[in-house]
Scaffold this active site. Sequence first.
Site, mmCIF file in Angstrom:
data_model
loop_
_atom_site.group_PDB
_atom_site.id
_atom_site.type_symbol
_atom_site.label_atom_id
_atom_site.label_comp_id
_atom_site.label_asym_id
_atom_site.label_seq_id
_atom_site.Cartn_x
_atom_site.Cartn_y
_atom_site.Cartn_z
ATOM 1 N N HIS A 147 5.779 -5.659 -10.868
ATOM 2 C CA HIS A 147 5.969 -5.458 -9.504
ATOM 3 C C HIS A 147 4.973 -6.353 -8.611
ATOM 4 C CE1 HIS A 147 5.912 -2.840 -6.145
ATOM 5 N NE2 HIS A 147 4.765 -3.046 -5.870
ATOM 6 N N ASP A 160 9.911 -3.633 -13.157
ATOM 7 C CA ASP A 160 8.751 -3.137 -12.226
ATOM 8 C C ASP A 160 8.516 -1.744 -12.422
ATOM 9 O OD1 ASP A 160 7.620 -1.970 -9.915
ATOM 10 O OD2 ASP A 160 8.479 -3.691 -8.654
ATOM 11 N N GLY A 182 0.888 -1.221 -0.050
ATOM 12 C CA GLY A 182 -0.060 0.217 0.122
ATOM 13 C C GLY A 182 0.790 1.154 -0.108
ATOM 14 N N SER A 236 6.671 -3.994 -1.584
ATOM 15 C CA SER A 236 6.398 -2.722 -1.891
ATOM 16 C C SER A 236 6.479 -1.852 -0.587
ATOM 17 C CB SER A 236 4.987 -2.793 -2.632
ATOM 18 O OG SER A 236 4.592 -1.534 -3.086
ATOM 19 N N TRP A 237 5.165 -1.223 -0.128
ATOM 20 C CA TRP A 237 5.470 -0.551 1.098
ATOM 21 C C TRP A 237 5.603 -1.455 2.116
ATOM 22 C CZ3 TRP A 237 5.835 3.345 4.226
ATOM 23 C CH2 TRP A 237 5.165 3.371 5.554
#
Length: 329
Positions: free
Chosen positions: A302, A274, A53, A120-121
């Site tokens: 990604h 990505d 996120g 990711s986050w």
Amino acid sequence: MDRVAGHKSALRYLYPPIEPFDRCLLDVGDGHKLYVEQCGHPDGIPVVVLHGGPGGGCSPAMRRYFDPECYRVVLFDQRGCGMSKPSASIHANTTWHLIGDIEAIRERLDIPRWGVFGGSWGATLALLYAQKHPGRAAFLVLRGVFLMMQRELDWFYAGGAGQFHPEEWRRFADMIPVEERDDLIAAYARRLFETDITEQTYFARAWCRWENALATVAGDAAGGEAPGPYARAFARLENHYFQHHGWLDRDRQILDDMPLIAHIPGIVVQGRHDMICPPRSAWELTEAWPRGELRMIGLAGHALSEPGISEELVRATNGIARQAAQFGL
């Protein structure tokens, strides 16, 4: 972006579906209650999963990256996300609140040290958590590295990625009047926070649609329009964090602070193509990390659901399980 693993070609690399052996809503204060679950072996290698996120949430597929005979897998929905309450709330919702929450979960479950798995986050949060609590993180497994740097935000929200996906970029940017397009994060913020819930959801779906369109090499990760409540939570929280640059003190904070975790082993799985989190960040991270190993996946973007990404993540967790004694677990 971890809204995941729908691709049958990726699912073949994962362990069979399992159900949690424990679930709870953990009150962490500030009016927030976090959904927390445990899966796998109660006495196995403990690992916490940090979803992406900001604003995503865990999914049942995330349980399947770990051998259930070897791992005790802890998953939770971060503040405002998934089944945590209240949904989409930005009150008392910062990076440092989340790091405090991770520690609260660890203490509640009486786990001295654990591995940290995030994409990711979730990779950002894993690195910041380890740097804040270097004695608690036994190992890191990261995917699709995001360092909360201005260049990364500019890439995705100021036209860089749009040069590769001009049709999707125009659809995203055209939602905003021309005079506001010099700062799309701020322009979307006005619509995600200063309008009624119907308008918020409308723009939230556009925010998610842009990200979903670029998540995979094939460009097929969207899986249709994001459900309204999910889209609203995801877009509001992601925008909230990006407006505040993750509450970091400086742009290169994570890279500058890598000496704090030089002793912690880690594996970084990165898609060569990505478009959301370009490989430069993963490369710079492992260049600054003596025990960090970069595994670049040639034909992958990604998403967690990319087949090559899923295959390599399972290979990484299996390898760690075979060497658990080296990590003191």
